[in-house]
Write an enzyme that holds these catalytic residues in place. Structure first.
Site, PDB file in Angstrom:
ATOM      1  N   GLU A 116       0.835  -1.206   0.000  1.00  0.00           N
ATOM      2  CA  GLU A 116       0.000   0.000   0.000  1.00  0.00           C
ATOM      3  C   GLU A 116       0.874   1.263   0.000  1.00  0.00           C
ATOM      4  O   GLU A 116       1.965   1.265   0.536  1.00  0.00           O
ATOM      5  CB  GLU A 116      -0.900  -0.017   1.238  1.00  0.00           C
ATOM      6  N   LYS A 130      -9.540   2.028  -2.480  1.00  0.00           N
ATOM      7  CA  LYS A 130      -9.804   1.488  -1.150  1.00  0.00           C
ATOM      8  C   LYS A 130     -11.168   1.943  -0.632  1.00  0.00           C
ATOM      9  O   LYS A 130     -11.474   3.131  -0.621  1.00  0.00           O
ATOM     10  CB  LYS A 130      -8.692   1.941  -0.205  1.00  0.00           C
ATOM     11  N   CYS A 169      -5.437  -3.133   2.644  1.00  0.00           N
ATOM     12  CA  CYS A 169      -5.183  -2.940   4.066  1.00  0.00           C
ATOM     13  C   CYS A 169      -6.429  -3.092   4.936  1.00  0.00           C
ATOM     14  O   CYS A 169      -6.883  -4.206   5.158  1.00  0.00           O
ATOM     15  CB  CYS A 169      -4.509  -1.582   4.281  1.00  0.00           C
TER      16      CYS A 169
END
Length: 276
Positions: free
Chosen positions: A40, A114, A155
């Site tokens: 990330e 995300k 994540c």
């Protein structure tokens, strides 16, 4: 597929991080890797909004993306750019945390923003408000590759099982979880969450991570957990990169996906229910 996990300690200087990732990709190719997986925010890991505003760019103006795409074409290698921090045209000025799948021809095959923002108080001294600087995505993505279908996450998404189940039911055989995981929550939850996502979906989970203490020119330095992992569909940890930056090579046998799903066909057993 021979996968290469690039475990990085990214700074807040994009040019340095690009050089590091490029060298790691060349090393991975020399070890026979077909596909490189990066963590990330590999272009800029920073706690400073002013620094991010200074160095981040719109996707069409960013230097990291075309450079890594050109390297994929040069090496004949696929890559997951775990995510880039990118400016957007949003009126509130927030950034995108965007993951890319790049083909061995250097073409962008898929993009994913995300969805879940890390807005937490881990300890009184360690707090995060990702949504202050980044705007959440709203679309789940499965990327088709010659090695299998890849369900893309980033994540904090790993804590939301419904997202991963929807990706698996849409055909994903591999789930990617590029991360810059907190060293506190990582020690407690990282491996358990990755293994749970693999077991409940019958997917491989490939999770390249940031690690260590990150050099910064502005703002507070961050520490991340490391331990990039590959988890098989039955839940076995096939690789754990520990806490040192570097390249980890893993051979991925996708026949294990169908084997696990035959043994426990849970994806076929969903039932509607009321309540609570």
């Amino acid at each position: 597929m021979r996968a290469a996990l690039l475990q990085m300690t990214s700074s807040d200087v994009p040019e340095e991080n690009l050089a590091t990732a490029s060298a790691m990709m060349r090393e991975a190719k020399s070890e026979g890797a077909d596909f490189a997986f990066m963590p990330e925010v590999m272009n800029c890991l920073s706690t400073s909004r002013s620094r991010q505003n200074e160095v981040l760019r719109l996707e069409e103006e960013d230097a990291t993306l075309p450079a890594l795409s050109a390297l994929c074409a040069e090496l004949g290698m696929w890559a997951l750019i775990g995510s880039l921090g990118l400016k957007t045209h949003d009126p509130d000025g927030r950034f995108a945390n965007r993951s890319f799948v790049i083909s061995d021809k250097g073409e962008i095959v898929a993009r994913y923003d995300k969805i879940h923002m890390f807005d937490v108080d881990v300890t009184p001294e360690e707090t995060y408000r990702e949504s202050d600087g980044y705007r959440p995505g709203d679309k789940a993505v499965v990327a088709e590759t010659p090695f299998g279908a890849i369900g893309m996450t980033i994540c904090y998404d790993v804590r939301f099982g419904a997202l991963h189940r929807s990706l698996a039911k849409a055909g994903a055989q591999i789930l990617t979880v590029p991360a810059a995981f907190s060293h506190v929550t990582g020690a407690a939850h990282w491996e358990t969450l990755l293994r749970a996502r693999a077991i409940e979906t019958g997917c491989f989970v490939i999770a390249p991570a940031q690690t260590g203490t990150h050099a910064t020119t502005r703002g507070q330095a961050r520490r991340t957990h490391g331990h990039s992992m590959v988890v098989a569909p039955w839940g076995e940890v096939l690789a754990d990169a520990g806490t040192e930056a570097g390249v980890t090579i893993v051979d991925v046998d996708l026949s294990l996906v169908q084997k696990a799903r035959r043994q426990v066909p849970a994806l076929q057993h969903d039932r509607e229910f009321d309540g609570p």
